[in-house]
Design a protein around this motif. Structure first.
Motif, PDB file in Angstrom:
ATOM      1  N   ALA A   1       0.827  -1.209   0.000  1.00  0.00           N
ATOM      2  CA  ALA A   1       0.000   0.000   0.000  1.00  0.00           C
ATOM      3  C   ALA A   1       0.862   1.261   0.000  1.00  0.00           C
ATOM      4  CB  ALA A   1      -0.932  -0.005   1.201  1.00  0.00           C
ATOM      5  N   VAL A   2       2.037   1.167   0.607  1.00  0.00           N
ATOM      6  CA  VAL A   2       2.949   2.313   0.623  1.00  0.00           C
ATOM      7  C   VAL A   2       3.375   2.663  -0.804  1.00  0.00           C
ATOM      8  CG1 VAL A   2       5.209   3.144   1.355  1.00  0.00           C
ATOM      9  CG2 VAL A   2       3.777   1.853   2.953  1.00  0.00           C
ATOM     10  N   PHE A   3       3.732   1.645  -1.591  1.00  0.00           N
ATOM     11  CA  PHE A   3       4.130   1.880  -2.976  1.00  0.00           C
ATOM     12  C   PHE A   3       2.933   2.342  -3.803  1.00  0.00           C
ATOM     13  CE2 PHE A   3       7.665  -0.649  -1.529  1.00  0.00           C
ATOM     14  CZ  PHE A   3       8.733  -0.106  -2.222  1.00  0.00           C
ATOM     15  N   ASP A   4       1.761   1.860  -3.436  1.00  0.00           N
ATOM     16  CA  ASP A   4       0.550   2.264  -4.128  1.00  0.00           C
ATOM     17  C   ASP A   4       0.314   3.759  -3.964  1.00  0.00           C
ATOM     18  OD1 ASP A   4      -1.859   1.922  -5.546  1.00  0.00           O
ATOM     19  OD2 ASP A   4      -2.979   1.847  -3.677  1.00  0.00           O
ATOM     20  N   ALA A   5       0.666   4.297  -2.801  1.00  0.00           N
ATOM     21  CA  ALA A   5       0.507   5.732  -2.557  1.00  0.00           C
ATOM     22  C   ALA A   5       1.688   6.533  -3.087  1.00  0.00           C
ATOM     23  CB  ALA A   5       0.341   5.986  -1.061  1.00  0.00           C
ATOM     24  N   LEU A   6       2.828   5.875  -3.183  1.00  0.00           N
ATOM     25  CA  LEU A   6       4.057   6.583  -3.539  1.00  0.00           C
ATOM     26  C   LEU A   6       4.132   6.969  -5.007  1.00  0.00           C
ATOM     27  CD1 LEU A   6       6.806   7.596  -2.538  1.00  0.00           C
ATOM     28  CD2 LEU A   6       7.720   5.294  -2.972  1.00  0.00           C
ATOM     29  N   ASP A   7       3.566   6.154  -5.885  1.00  0.00           N
ATOM     30  CA  ASP A   7       3.710   6.437  -7.315  1.00  0.00           C
ATOM     31  C   ASP A   7       3.053   7.750  -7.718  1.00  0.00           C
ATOM     32  OD1 ASP A   7       1.143   5.531  -6.976  1.00  0.00           O
ATOM     33  OD2 ASP A   7       1.277   3.883  -8.413  1.00  0.00           O
ATOM     34  N   GLY A   8       1.867   8.021  -7.158  1.00  0.00           N
ATOM     35  CA  GLY A   8       1.204   9.276  -7.474  1.00  0.00           C
ATOM     36  C   GLY A   8       1.958  10.478  -6.940  1.00  0.00           C
ATOM     37  N   THR A   9       2.511  10.327  -5.725  1.00  0.00           N
ATOM     38  CA  THR A   9       3.298  11.410  -5.137  1.00  0.00           C
ATOM     39  C   THR A   9       4.554  11.664  -5.947  1.00  0.00           C
ATOM     40  OG1 THR A   9       2.490  10.771  -2.940  1.00  0.00           O
ATOM     41  CG2 THR A   9       4.395  12.227  -3.021  1.00  0.00           C
TER      42      THR A   9
END
Length: 222
Positions: free
Chosen positions: A64-72
């Motif tokens: 989930a961390v990587f899921d949020a990181l790509d947009g950022t």
């Protein structure tokens, strides 16, 4: 955007932006982060299929961390694109489905007759939440209403898996996703005037998201 989404973004933004700025200096592509998150989610599904539900929950937290990181990363690096936003949203749907598939495999192997159909219903509800927004925007209606967007769905799954309480987790997920789906259907019905509205202008004119860089994050609300 739901209150849960907003709170999660506010809390995680400083850390995610710090990591994203470092990755941007290394010229890491947001799409690469998206695919790495997908690989981690496949690992989650494998653990779930093997019956390691709690460990699958822990691994899902990391994914989930990587899921949020790509947009950022797309935002801070200025590499946001229409295709990147489309790819990110599409991969999100694969990730949700893959995790639920892993759970179906496990419960089918142990002979549980209740959980597989319940997981399937939860999967349908989850995908319909995203589909109703995408389809409503295709007909010109902004549709961010409803609270069971992607962030709460993933959070509920992670907590439920770590606690190994999948029955109650799936019931909560199913009920809330279906409620959000019908809430969005009602919202679009009101905005368009229903059948009587024809193809006339909607009550709440829709403005497409501005690119770049925010679109990658906006898609996450689905």
């Amino acid at each position: 955007m739901s209150i849960i989404d907003q709170k999660a973004r506010d809390i995680s933004r400083p850390t995610l932006e710090a990591v994203a700025k470092t990755l941007a200096k290394w010229n890491v592509s947001p799409n690469l982060v998206t695919f790495f998150g997908l690989l981690m989610t496949i690992g989650v599904a494998v653990l779930a299929g093997l019956g390691e539900i709690r460990w699958a929950g822990v691994a899902y937290l990391g994914a989930a961390v990587f899921d949020a990181l790509d947009g950022t990363l797309a935002r801070v690096s200025g590499k946001g694109s229409r295709f990147g936003a489309f790819l990110d949203s599409t991969i999100d749907r694969f990730e949700e489905s893959i995790v639920l598939l892993g759970l179906i495999v496990y419960y089918a192997l142990i002979g549980d007759q209740l959980m597989p159909p319940l997981i399937l219903i939860a999967a349908i509800g989850s995908l319909m939440v995203s589909y109703t927004r995408a389809r409503s925007e295709a007909v010109g209606v902004a549709c961010k209403v409803g609270f069971m967007t992607r962030v709460p769905r993933v959070a509920v799954m992670i907590v439920g898996m770590i606690l190994d309480q999948m029955l109650i987790t799936l019931v909560i997920l199913t009920v809330t996703c279906l409620f959000t789906t019908f809430h969005r259907m009602y919202h679009v019905w009101r905005a368009t005037g229903g059948e009587a509205g024809g193809w006339g202008p909607v009550q709440e004119p829709y403005s497409p998201p501005v690119l770049p860089p925010q679109e990658g994050e906006e898609v996450k609300e689905q």
